[in-house]
Motif scaffolding. Structure first.
Motif, PDB file in Angstrom:
ATOM      1  N   GLY A 218       0.847  -1.177   0.000  1.00  0.00           N
ATOM      2  CA  GLY A 218       0.000   0.000   0.000  1.00  0.00           C
ATOM      3  C   GLY A 218       0.883   1.227   0.000  1.00  0.00           C
ATOM      4  N   VAL A 219       0.826   2.019  -1.058  1.00  0.00           N
ATOM      5  CA  VAL A 219       1.696   3.190  -1.178  1.00  0.00           C
ATOM      6  C   VAL A 219       0.860   4.458  -1.107  1.00  0.00           C
ATOM      7  CG1 VAL A 219       3.445   1.968  -2.517  1.00  0.00           C
ATOM      8  CG2 VAL A 219       1.584   3.138  -3.706  1.00  0.00           C
ATOM      9  N   SER A 220       1.471   5.514  -0.607  1.00  0.00           N
ATOM     10  CA  SER A 220       0.789   6.791  -0.470  1.00  0.00           C
ATOM     11  C   SER A 220       1.637   7.890  -1.086  1.00  0.00           C
ATOM     12  CB  SER A 220       0.529   7.108   1.007  1.00  0.00           C
ATOM     13  OG  SER A 220      -0.272   8.257   1.147  1.00  0.00           O
ATOM     14  N   VAL A 221       0.999   8.974  -1.447  1.00  0.00           N
ATOM     15  CA  VAL A 221       1.708  10.064  -2.104  1.00  0.00           C
ATOM     16  C   VAL A 221       2.601  10.796  -1.117  1.00  0.00           C
ATOM     17  CG1 VAL A 221      -0.133  10.391  -3.788  1.00  0.00           C
ATOM     18  CG2 VAL A 221      -0.146  11.722  -1.673  1.00  0.00           C
ATOM     19  N   ASP A 222       3.601  11.482  -1.664  1.00  0.00           N
ATOM     20  CA  ASP A 222       4.411  12.412  -0.886  1.00  0.00           C
ATOM     21  C   ASP A 222       3.645  13.745  -0.876  1.00  0.00           C
ATOM     22  OD1 ASP A 222       6.168  14.361  -0.010  1.00  0.00           O
ATOM     23  OD2 ASP A 222       7.913  13.492  -1.002  1.00  0.00           O
ATOM     24  N   PRO A 223       3.040  14.132   0.239  1.00  0.00           N
ATOM     25  CA  PRO A 223       2.134  15.291   0.227  1.00  0.00           C
ATOM     26  C   PRO A 223       2.822  16.595  -0.152  1.00  0.00           C
ATOM     27  CG  PRO A 223       1.838  13.974   2.224  1.00  0.00           C
ATOM     28  CD  PRO A 223       3.080  13.483   1.569  1.00  0.00           C
ATOM     29  N   ALA A 224       4.045  16.818   0.347  1.00  0.00           N
ATOM     30  CA  ALA A 224       4.726  18.074   0.036  1.00  0.00           C
ATOM     31  C   ALA A 224       5.038  18.177  -1.462  1.00  0.00           C
ATOM     32  CB  ALA A 224       6.006  18.192   0.862  1.00  0.00           C
ATOM     33  N   HIS A 225       5.509  17.078  -2.029  1.00  0.00           N
ATOM     34  CA  HIS A 225       5.818  17.073  -3.462  1.00  0.00           C
ATOM     35  C   HIS A 225       4.543  17.228  -4.281  1.00  0.00           C
ATOM     36  CE1 HIS A 225       6.625  15.025  -7.367  1.00  0.00           C
ATOM     37  NE2 HIS A 225       7.749  15.698  -7.289  1.00  0.00           N
ATOM     38  N   LEU A 226       3.455  16.586  -3.837  1.00  0.00           N
ATOM     39  CA  LEU A 226       2.185  16.699  -4.554  1.00  0.00           C
ATOM     40  C   LEU A 226       1.678  18.135  -4.558  1.00  0.00           C
ATOM     41  CD1 LEU A 226      -0.278  15.407  -5.954  1.00  0.00           C
ATOM     42  CD2 LEU A 226      -1.260  15.050  -3.685  1.00  0.00           C
ATOM     43  N   SER A 227       1.736  18.799  -3.418  1.00  0.00           N
ATOM     44  CA  SER A 227       1.260  20.179  -3.362  1.00  0.00           C
ATOM     45  C   SER A 227       2.096  21.075  -4.271  1.00  0.00           C
ATOM     46  CB  SER A 227       1.298  20.696  -1.919  1.00  0.00           C
ATOM     47  OG  SER A 227       2.627  20.752  -1.431  1.00  0.00           O
ATOM     48  N   GLU A 228       3.395  20.804  -4.360  1.00  0.00           N
ATOM     49  CA  GLU A 228       4.236  21.593  -5.255  1.00  0.00           C
ATOM     50  C   GLU A 228       3.860  21.363  -6.717  1.00  0.00           C
ATOM     51  OE1 GLU A 228       8.950  22.489  -5.509  1.00  0.00           O
ATOM     52  OE2 GLU A 228       8.378  20.414  -5.869  1.00  0.00           O
ATOM     53  N   ARG A 229       3.630  20.105  -7.101  1.00  0.00           N
ATOM     54  CA  ARG A 229       3.265  19.817  -8.494  1.00  0.00           C
ATOM     55  C   ARG A 229       1.927  20.443  -8.853  1.00  0.00           C
ATOM     56  NH1 ARG A 229       5.416  15.431 -11.148  1.00  0.00           N
ATOM     57  NH2 ARG A 229       4.329  16.289 -12.955  1.00  0.00           N
ATOM     58  N   LEU A 230       0.963  20.383  -7.945  1.00  0.00           N
ATOM     59  CA  LEU A 230      -0.342  20.978  -8.233  1.00  0.00           C
ATOM     60  C   LEU A 230      -0.226  22.492  -8.375  1.00  0.00           C
ATOM     61  CD1 LEU A 230      -2.695  18.948  -5.839  1.00  0.00           C
ATOM     62  CD2 LEU A 230      -2.172  18.522  -8.241  1.00  0.00           C
ATOM     63  N   GLY A 231       0.548  23.119  -7.479  1.00  0.00           N
ATOM     64  CA  GLY A 231       0.738  24.558  -7.577  1.00  0.00           C
ATOM     65  C   GLY A 231       1.467  24.964  -8.840  1.00  0.00           C
ATOM     66  N   LEU A 232       2.504  24.202  -9.211  1.00  0.00           N
ATOM     67  CA  LEU A 232       3.252  24.505 -10.428  1.00  0.00           C
ATOM     68  C   LEU A 232       2.373  24.386 -11.667  1.00  0.00           C
ATOM     69  CD1 LEU A 232       6.673  22.762  -9.712  1.00  0.00           C
ATOM     70  CD2 LEU A 232       6.282  25.219  -9.971  1.00  0.00           C
ATOM     71  N   PHE A 233       1.491  23.403 -11.669  1.00  0.00           N
ATOM     72  CA  PHE A 233       0.614  23.223 -12.830  1.00  0.00           C
ATOM     73  C   PHE A 233      -0.304  24.430 -12.998  1.00  0.00           C
ATOM     74  CE2 PHE A 233      -2.855  21.415 -15.331  1.00  0.00           C
ATOM     75  CZ  PHE A 233      -2.156  20.686 -16.276  1.00  0.00           C
ATOM     76  N   VAL A 234      -0.861  24.922 -11.890  1.00  0.00           N
ATOM     77  CA  VAL A 234      -1.708  26.115 -11.965  1.00  0.00           C
ATOM     78  C   VAL A 234      -0.897  27.312 -12.445  1.00  0.00           C
ATOM     79  CG1 VAL A 234      -3.067  27.747 -10.598  1.00  0.00           C
ATOM     80  CG2 VAL A 234      -3.342  25.301 -10.229  1.00  0.00           C
ATOM     81  N   ILE A 235       0.334  27.452 -11.961  1.00  0.00           N
ATOM     82  CA  ILE A 235       1.190  28.564 -12.389  1.00  0.00           C
ATOM     83  C   ILE A 235       1.455  28.484 -13.895  1.00  0.00           C
ATOM     84  CG2 ILE A 235       3.516  29.530 -12.218  1.00  0.00           C
ATOM     85  CD1 ILE A 235       3.486  28.757  -9.260  1.00  0.00           C
ATOM     86  N   ILE A 236       1.742  27.281 -14.396  1.00  0.00           N
ATOM     87  CA  ILE A 236       2.035  27.130 -15.819  1.00  0.00           C
ATOM     88  C   ILE A 236       0.793  27.432 -16.659  1.00  0.00           C
ATOM     89  CG2 ILE A 236       2.807  25.533 -17.608  1.00  0.00           C
ATOM     90  CD1 ILE A 236       4.411  24.074 -15.466  1.00  0.00           C
ATOM     91  N   VAL A 237      -0.383  27.013 -16.178  1.00  0.00           N
ATOM     92  CA  VAL A 237      -1.624  27.332 -16.896  1.00  0.00           C
ATOM     93  C   VAL A 237      -1.839  28.838 -16.928  1.00  0.00           C
ATOM     94  CG1 VAL A 237      -4.134  27.128 -16.806  1.00  0.00           C
ATOM     95  CG2 VAL A 237      -2.723  25.110 -16.456  1.00  0.00           C
ATOM     96  N   LEU A 238      -1.584  29.520 -15.815  1.00  0.00           N
ATOM     97  CA  LEU A 238      -1.699  30.979 -15.801  1.00  0.00           C
ATOM     98  C   LEU A 238      -0.690  31.613 -16.754  1.00  0.00           C
ATOM     99  CD1 LEU A 238      -2.203  31.572 -11.978  1.00  0.00           C
ATOM    100  CD2 LEU A 238      -3.803  32.242 -13.765  1.00  0.00           C
ATOM    101  N   GLY A 239       0.530  31.072 -16.795  1.00  0.00           N
ATOM    102  CA  GLY A 239       1.521  31.583 -17.734  1.00  0.00           C
ATOM    103  C   GLY A 239       1.085  31.402 -19.172  1.00  0.00           C
ATOM    104  N   GLU A 240       0.483  30.273 -19.478  1.00  0.00           N
ATOM    105  CA  GLU A 240      -0.025  30.040 -20.823  1.00  0.00           C
ATOM    106  C   GLU A 240      -1.156  31.006 -21.149  1.00  0.00           C
ATOM    107  OE1 GLU A 240      -0.655  28.890 -24.524  1.00  0.00           O
ATOM    108  OE2 GLU A 240       1.036  28.236 -23.290  1.00  0.00           O
ATOM    109  N   SER A 241      -1.958  31.359 -20.160  1.00  0.00           N
ATOM    110  CA  SER A 241      -3.015  32.351 -20.373  1.00  0.00           C
ATOM    111  C   SER A 241      -2.420  33.711 -20.719  1.00  0.00           C
ATOM    112  CB  SER A 241      -3.892  32.459 -19.116  1.00  0.00           C
ATOM    113  OG  SER A 241      -4.510  31.222 -18.811  1.00  0.00           O
ATOM    114  N   VAL A 242      -1.326  34.082 -20.026  1.00  0.00           N
ATOM    115  CA  VAL A 242      -0.642  35.339 -20.346  1.00  0.00           C
ATOM    116  C   VAL A 242      -0.105  35.300 -21.772  1.00  0.00           C
ATOM    117  CG1 VAL A 242       1.323  36.813 -19.762  1.00  0.00           C
ATOM    118  CG2 VAL A 242      -0.067  35.824 -17.934  1.00  0.00           C
TER     119      VAL A 242
END
Length: 426
Positions: A218-242
């Protein structure tokens, strides 16, 4: 032998997104940017439905590989990410053809099959990336392919039936996200394998019993790394909007009005960055660390990124025709997307217990009601003025958050969601 293998919190070493993961995210966002072709034409229920369907397919494919690299950490195979990037690239390249064919323009139907085959191959390959015997406790749907069965059937169906089957497949995946619990799946597998190894069960004829069985982790996510990836994805989407706004400005006539429109558009997008990243967590506005399960955070992330990507389309339209009132579909798309963003912020704030009643009422009235009223009443207002109004609303929320909410720092522990059987973000 059956065991659950979960690393203790103290044994985990803090890590950040690798270069390969960032490269992978950029390709995924290229697919999101391609969806502008879907909403670029006359907005109606068919266009919105197709946009949502294609976005969910791209997001599910990205999530499959994102969670794989999160759990695999240093053992992530870059070749697997590259194959996933190629699949996402094929899906993105076929989006314009899908939109042109489906939205009443006719044309070659082959892009639909290309998109479906790329999606199936990407999801299947991603689901096979996990270590043998590993069960993801936080988001198990990425390891299963039940939702792909309608996509397989769509390869032999006509155009309109294809879309219905695609919607059924994505809907099944969304249903599984809600009902599948990784911990329950693991417990059932554990019970089944334990029963198979019971001394009371006689081995089949010709089968030697060495006293061992498959190992299930049974494996679980690395929460700190997951939060960083989710935040980075939103940042990149905002950059693409710009980028989309800048591209539209490059084709427009240079004057003071264009400057005002681009500044207001940039302020609006930068304000969303502040609410999602600076005063939010994991790219989600008003989220506080350690308050909601991983499964809920991923679901909200899907909706937030979809809304943010949508805003770029009417903003680009305003930059090109800022002095004129937006057509009804463009005005409602812009105002509705901003209202939807703040609606998700209210949901996140209530779910993570970061919003008291007065703050929730303020966010509802200024963030949701005000944009909807603009969509209803601002029929004769120029697109430029409309964007300025919306940018002022976002700035007001930023000012409010800056005064009342300290910038969050990640806490040192995490609280498990025992009822759901999943971890919460740190």
């Amino acid at each position: 032998m059956v065991n659950i293998d979960e690393e203790p919190k103290d044994a985990r070493i803090e890590r950040h997104a690798s270069w390969a993961e960032l490269f992978f995210d950029l390709v995924a966002v290229a697919g999101v940017a391609a969806l502008a072709h879907v909403l670029g034409s006359e907005l109606d229920a068919a266009a919105l439905g197709l946009y949502a369907l294609l976005f969910l397919a791209l997001w599910l494919s990205w999530t499959t590989f994102m969670l794989y690299s999160n759990v695999a950490a240093g053992q992530t195979r870059v070749l697997r990410l590259m194959v996933g990037m190629f699949g996402l690239g094929v899906m993105a390249a076929s989006v314009p053809g899908v939109a042109h064919t489906v939205l009443g323009h006719g044309g070659d139907s082959r892009p639909l099959n290309v998109f479906a085959i790329a999606y199936i191959a990407t999801r299947v390959y991603g689901s096979k990336s996990w270590q043998r015997g590993a069960v993801l406790l936080d988001f198990p749907v990425v390891q299963y392919s039940a939702g792909l069965l309608p996509w397989f059937a769509s390869l032999w169906a006509d155009e309109h039936v294809k879309l219905g089957l695609w919607a059924a497949g994505v809907g099944l995946d969304l249903l599984l996200i809600l009902v599948l619990s990784g911990s329950r799946i693991f417990q059932r597998v554990q019970s089944y394998l334990t029963a198979q190894r019971s001394p009371r069960r006689r081995p089949r004829s010709g089968v030697r019993n060495y006293g061992t069985g498959p190992v299930v982790h049974g494996v679980s996510v690395d929460p700190a790394h997951l939060s960083e990836r989710l935040g980075l994805f939103v940042i990149i989407v905002l950059g693409e909007s710009v980028v989309q706004v800048v591209a539209a400005a490059g084709e427009a006539r240079y004057d003071i009005g264009l400057l005002a429109t681009t500044i207001a558009s940039f302020v609006l997008l930068a304000g969303l960055f502040g609410l999602s990243v600076v005063f939010g967590y994991a790219g989600l506005p008003h989220l506080r660390a350690g308050r909601i399960p991983t499964r809920a955070a991923l679901g909200l992330h899907c909706l937030v990124t979809g809304v943010v990507a949508t805003i770029a389309v009417p903003l680009s339209l305003v930059v090109g025709h800022g002095a004129d009132p937006l057509p009804d579909h463009g005005r409602w798309l812009l105002c509705g997307a901003v209202a939807a963003y703040f609606t998700l912020g209210v949901v996140t704030g209530v779910a993570s217990r970061s919003s008291d009643l007065p703050r929730t009422i303020s966010r509802v009235t200024t963030g949701i009601a005000a944009p909807l009223l603009l969509g209803l009443l601002a029929t004769a207002v120029s697109g430029r003025t409309l964007v300025v109004y919306l940018a002022l609303i976002v700035l007001a929320h930023l000012w409010f958050e800056r005064r009342l909410t300290p910038i969050q720092a990640a806490p040192t522990d995490e609280a498990p969601d025992r009822a759901a059987g999943s971890r919460t973000l740190p």
